[in-house]
Design an enzyme around this catalytic site. Sequence first.
Site, PDB file in Angstrom:
ATOM      1  N   ASP A 146       0.841  -1.199   0.000  1.00 33.20           N
ATOM      2  CA  ASP A 146       0.000   0.000   0.000  1.00 33.20           C
ATOM      3  C   ASP A 146       0.877   1.249   0.000  1.00 33.20           C
ATOM      4  O   ASP A 146       2.057   1.198   0.353  1.00 33.20           O
ATOM      5  CB  ASP A 146      -0.932   0.011   1.217  1.00 33.20           C
ATOM      6  N   GLU A 185      -0.142  -1.042   5.639  1.00 33.17           N
ATOM      7  CA  GLU A 185       0.916  -0.618   6.558  1.00 33.17           C
ATOM      8  C   GLU A 185       0.771   0.849   6.946  1.00 33.17           C
ATOM      9  O   GLU A 185       1.058   1.230   8.067  1.00 33.17           O
ATOM     10  CB  GLU A 185       2.289  -0.868   5.930  1.00 33.17           C
TER      11      GLU A 185
HETATM   12 ZN   LIG Z   1       6.641   2.146   4.274  1.00 34.01          ZN
END
Ligand SMILES: [Zn+2]
Length: 402
Positions: A90, A155
């Site tokens: 992501d 994340e």
């Molecule tokens: Zn990162």
Amino acid sequence: MIEKIVEEMKDEMVKTMVEMIPIKAISPELGGTGEKERADYLERVLKDIGFDELKRLDTKDKYGYVRPNIIAKIKGKEGKKTLWLAVHIDTVPEGDISLWKTDPFKPVVEGDKIYGRGTADDGQAVISSIYALKALKKSGIIPKNNIGLMLLADEEVGSKYGMHYVLDNYNFGENDEFIVPDAGNSKGDAIEIAEKGLLWVCIKVIGKQGHGSRPDLSLNANRIGMKLALSIDERLHYKFSAINNIFVPPYSTFEPTKREANVQNINTIPGTDFFCFDCRILPNYKVEDVLNEIKDEAEHYKKKFNVEVELKVVQKSEPAPQTDPNSEVVVKLKKAIKELRGFEPSLIGIGGGTVAAPLRRRGYNAAVWYTIDNVEHSPNEYCKISNMIGDAKVFAKVISEY
Ligand SMILES: [Zn+2]
């Protein structure tokens, strides 16, 4: 030599990066629709490599979007444990588009650089990890232990549907170790083996608003708020003053950061004051203890000045235990960097936070390393092709000798 195999795949690596970046992978919390499409694309790339195990650990988030995680594994000769490369797919959004010289989602290759959102964070690591494993397959080397690759979702907003989900739903071996290429510097001379704990707390002081000429009829929240902020600042620095030289900087940090605007005019005594602290806490201490000191100081001010004080914890995570400097992952990574780059990397701790922290909390050794200019989340983010290739060589060397 396995490094040569990596070198020969340079054009392919650039091509994969250039194809990946236009496929947006932004969390719904940040205005996107998740990482599914990008994961589908990368899964096709992985299928060509030929893993012994290739599977998805997808889940759905509270908005109904699919949040994908991919696990790929190459079996070793003995296979008693697995060394994992854990990267996230992501990205954050582009931010202020007027600051970009190129379209953030149409990657541009210029000399040694590829410009685009997510090329550095964590795209470079995604590509160098995938191709390190591909090089291992191509080399015909079968390492002693298993080698794994994890492409993770979510994340950038806390890893609930990424690392945390995978930890709850995949059976890792108890001696598995991890490399997390998601923090580093432009030389690649520091391996991060520890992270500080984190506490973000906001404090609202409520007094009584009034005319600038009549402090006798009002209660100036601005003055009391300033005093309280300084008292908290002094108290925390005094109480939690330990030094741990592995960290940069080597002490806990307690910074008064955000302050909210109060009244619009000079002749009004403010009735409320709002400020926040960003605390990064050494593993010597519990985050809870820091919070209790802040609460205690707030209580003291309530009584002393007859104000209301409200506390809001915005983020809180305990420091994770430090990864053993003599663990196999750290020793092998150090050795590979020394052999390929000619210098000994230092072992450091940082202010946080990567997915290494939840891994360490579960007792796993995790080494955080890659070679990156400080461009994450910035406009005109880029990755250097030479770093992408150079890191892939280091990873390939480590996994072929693990
Ligand atoms: Zn990162």
